[in-house]
Design a protein around this motif. Sequence first.
Motif, short mmCIF file in Angstrom:
data_model
loop_
_atom_site.label_atom_id
_atom_site.label_comp_id
_atom_site.label_asym_id
_atom_site.label_seq_id
_atom_site.Cartn_x
_atom_site.Cartn_y
_atom_site.Cartn_z
N SER A 42 15.18 -12.15 -53.98
CA SER A 42 15.09 -13.58 -53.68
C SER A 42 16.33 -14.35 -54.11
N PHE A 52 2.09 -25.14 -50.85
CA PHE A 52 2.96 -24.02 -50.51
C PHE A 52 3.31 -24.08 -49.04
N GLU A 77 4.84 -20.99 -46.60
CA GLU A 77 5.36 -19.63 -46.51
C GLU A 77 5.69 -19.30 -45.06
N SER A 107 6.77 -16.04 -43.12
CA SER A 107 6.86 -14.58 -43.33
C SER A 107 8.24 -14.04 -43.00
N THR A 134 9.87 -18.84 -48.79
CA THR A 134 8.64 -19.26 -49.43
C THR A 134 8.94 -20.42 -50.36
N GLN A 135 8.19 -21.50 -50.20
CA GLN A 135 8.33 -22.64 -51.11
C GLN A 135 7.75 -22.24 -52.45
#
Length: 148
Positions: free
Chosen positions: A28, A123, A125, A127, A131-132
């Motif tokens: 990430s 959130f 997201e 995929s 992603t928050q």
Amino acid sequence: MGLRCTCGVFTTPDTVGNNVFFFFGSPSVLGIGTATYTADACSETVPDGSVTLDFVDMLNMDGINRSFSFSSTVINEVICEDQGLGECRITVNGVGVVEGDPTPRNFSVAFRDRPEIDDLVEFFEISGFATQAGFTPVSPEFTGFGCM
């Protein structure tokens, strides 16, 4: 939305969260910036719904600007959950695309409608993309339907 919506969410075109954290890829990489959310989604009119997200990266980690725009192409479901104390979580799931990338991506976003205090995006997201991280207070507040 339709004339009647028992479960859904509607934002103004300028519902903004500041200092929003997004994680990109694996491993990430962090992006921090401003996110503008729009949603018009109702359980009675699921095919007519839409969700967009515009993220402006202010961090530019490693010299890379990770700003992006996302738009839903299909809404699959809208779910409302009573969170107690008058709060309602509205989750919208579907498929969409990131601008400049034709790959269809599943997404899930949860809005929390809260009386008396700032509403939240819990959130967001996308995929295989981003992603928050963490809850994001937004202003102006959105309108949630379905838990009262």
